[in-house]
Design a protein around this motif. Sequence first.
Motif, PDB file in Angstrom:
ATOM      1  N   SER A  70      24.612  45.658  77.474  1.00 13.45           N
ATOM      2  CA  SER A  70      24.178  46.668  78.439  1.00 13.45           C
ATOM      3  C   SER A  70      24.620  46.288  79.845  1.00 13.45           C
ATOM      4  O   SER A  70      25.070  47.144  80.626  1.00 13.45           O
ATOM      5  N   ALA A  71      24.505  45.014  80.184  1.00 12.70           N
ATOM      6  CA  ALA A  71      24.959  44.554  81.494  1.00 12.70           C
ATOM      7  C   ALA A  71      26.461  44.742  81.644  1.00 12.70           C
ATOM      8  O   ALA A  71      26.951  45.131  82.721  1.00 12.70           O
ATOM      9  N   ALA A  72      27.206  44.496  80.569  1.00  8.89           N
ATOM     10  CA  ALA A  72      28.655  44.665  80.617  1.00  8.89           C
ATOM     11  C   ALA A  72      29.036  46.128  80.818  1.00  8.89           C
ATOM     12  O   ALA A  72      29.985  46.443  81.550  1.00  8.89           O
ATOM     13  N   VAL A  73      28.302  47.036  80.178  1.00  7.90           N
ATOM     14  CA  VAL A  73      28.561  48.469  80.365  1.00  7.90           C
ATOM     15  C   VAL A  73      28.329  48.871  81.816  1.00  7.90           C
ATOM     16  O   VAL A  73      29.141  49.575  82.432  1.00  7.90           O
ATOM     17  N   LEU A 105      33.661  60.527  84.335  1.00  4.81           N
ATOM     18  CA  LEU A 105      32.531  61.262  83.771  1.00  4.81           C
ATOM     19  C   LEU A 105      32.426  61.057  82.263  1.00  4.81           C
ATOM     20  O   LEU A 105      31.323  60.902  81.722  1.00  4.81           O
ATOM     21  N   LEU A 106      33.549  61.055  81.562  1.00  2.61           N
ATOM     22  CA  LEU A 106      33.509  60.847  80.115  1.00  2.61           C
ATOM     23  C   LEU A 106      33.031  59.444  79.784  1.00  2.61           C
ATOM     24  O   LEU A 106      32.196  59.244  78.897  1.00  2.61           O
ATOM     25  N   TYR A 107      33.543  58.437  80.497  1.00  4.05           N
ATOM     26  CA  TYR A 107      33.115  57.062  80.240  1.00  4.05           C
ATOM     27  C   TYR A 107      31.632  56.885  80.548  1.00  4.05           C
ATOM     28  O   TYR A 107      30.899  56.197  79.819  1.00  4.05           O
ATOM     29  N   ALA A 108      31.165  57.518  81.630  1.00  3.67           N
ATOM     30  CA  ALA A 108      29.753  57.405  81.974  1.00  3.67           C
ATOM     31  C   ALA A 108      28.877  58.087  80.934  1.00  3.67           C
ATOM     32  O   ALA A 108      27.813  57.570  80.561  1.00  3.67           O
TER      33      ALA A 108
END
Length: 626
Positions: A70-73, A105-108
């Motif tokens: 999660s931190a890496a994301v 936006l897609l990656y987020a």
Amino acid sequence: MSISRRPSRSDVLLAATPAIVAITGWFGGRDPFEAPKLAVTSVLVAVLIGAAVLRSGRRGTVAWAGSPWSAAVGLFLFVAGVAVLTADNSLAAFFGVPSRQIGWLLYASAGGVGLLAAASSDGVSLARLFRRAMLIVLVVVGVYGVLQLLGADPFPVSSSVSGVFVTLSNPNFAGAWGGALLGLAGLTSIDSSLPRWERGMAVAGVLASAVLVVGAASVVGVVAAGVSAAVAVVVWLLGRTGSLRRVGLPVVGGLVGVAAVLGGLGTFQMGPLARLGEATGVVLRRFYWDAALSMAGDQPLTGVGFDRFVRFYRSYRSPAAADQVEVTIETDAAHSVPLHLLSGGGVPLLLVWLVLVAVGAWAAVRAVRAAERGGRMLVGGVASVWAAVTVQSLASFDVAALLVLSFVCAGILAGLAWPDATKSMALPGSTVDTVVRKKRTTTTTRPPAWAVPLAWTLAGLLVAGALLVGTKPFRAELAANTGQEALAAGRTDVVQQAWSQAGSIAPWEVDYPYREGLGLLQLGALEEGVEAFGRALGIQSDHVASLVSRARALDALQRRDEAREDYLTALEHEPQHLDLKVEVALYVADSDRSLAEELLAEVEARNPDHEQIEILRERLALTPGD
């Protein structure tokens, strides 16, 4: 590994999100694939986050995933956001190129779904729901693929890509998506603890995966299927004992290593698979990769802007690459996720992507090792999907169906690998009651009065924002599709109105006024076409396709001085393209003989057999010996 509670509607929606995104399409659109997928992904993640906010309001506590993944994301999205802000056109970097929609936006959106999966309170239940959803959709898409292979397409679409499995955009994505699910389907089919209907669905899924990989005839599909199958075999061997496991694991590892080396060498036309590197798609990819490395070499810290490869490729491509396509054709991706990110965000973005992949692999290993014997097939199947999508991305790029699939799988694995990483805190003003009964402590949290109304307000704003922002590319494409239909009907007024509407929805996008101009030229409305190209150049002054197209229209209008200026400007921004050099030389042959001769010499030096070189020589009254 029993399900400890009945899955909530949010759990079902979260697990089914990759399946929903995969089959989303607008079967009559100009680009019926990626824009609707982006819209659905954005809305779904807003709905899921909104539901989580409502739960927090009702319970009086806020929970989030605190695992390394999660931190890496979060770090990845932050660095990618910096690349968006430093781009030449931040809105275009945010939303992505129309034909791909692989902006921030897609990656987020995909990352948000993955983070929700990682924070699930029951990762095993979520994994089971995910497996069932993906198997059902895999079979559905496989049946659709069979119909297409037989020539019966229930939903024909007008697209520049022909012969595709319609819901997955093009053969490469169809093959990669189907191949990535092979291991999950295979492990499910041999899991004796499952009901017969699910194992039967899995057998059908194996066949559907084969249909997608073979029918798509895509190298990345074969790679995805091979990686997925290899991971599945390793997981199966981990459950064996004795010599089968002791000998099988090294054999599989050796075969994978040999395949990776031979495939890598073949990509660069070396070794026994050298013919692989001669394929047109691979040759073009090498051009894209070379340009991406050059972009990063020039701007190693910031890159050229997130998903802005399309804007700068012409400036960095080699002469050989320029000659492969018509001068008005744009190339919008590096066709390699790490190199695309490197070119768009420099070395920092590539490094955080590598960290994200490494932590994802760590999560997969931990989750498989931590799984109980009966659940190893389930967890291994999810890991096989993630590994396959990740490896194939080395020679492809992230579209919605693959990116969402990857993030959800990684999130599930992270939740299983670090089950105690979920953090929580009580909302300010909450009342916390602790009761101890027979050595058992129970904590009850009552939310403050303002929590639920605020939660509903925030959830509503999230969904409304997603509907307003996330659907912008889709709404623009719908307007553009109306323009395409009007073009076929010869309605000049509607063509202008529809494409102008698309441009007003997405005013940062150069493609819409450019396409409007092309349509107007096709209808013979030259003056209106020139105006449309002017609007495109107002967005991007060095848009070569608009410059060349406007020059041709100006020439037809006998506005030769203006046409000459556009041609020379196009040549300045596209110095490598031989066809453009010949076109410009032919145009200025009567007015600027010295420039025409200079361009002729450049064409002769690079390609003395160019198909138009004799025409140019005759125009200049030269002979081959002069």
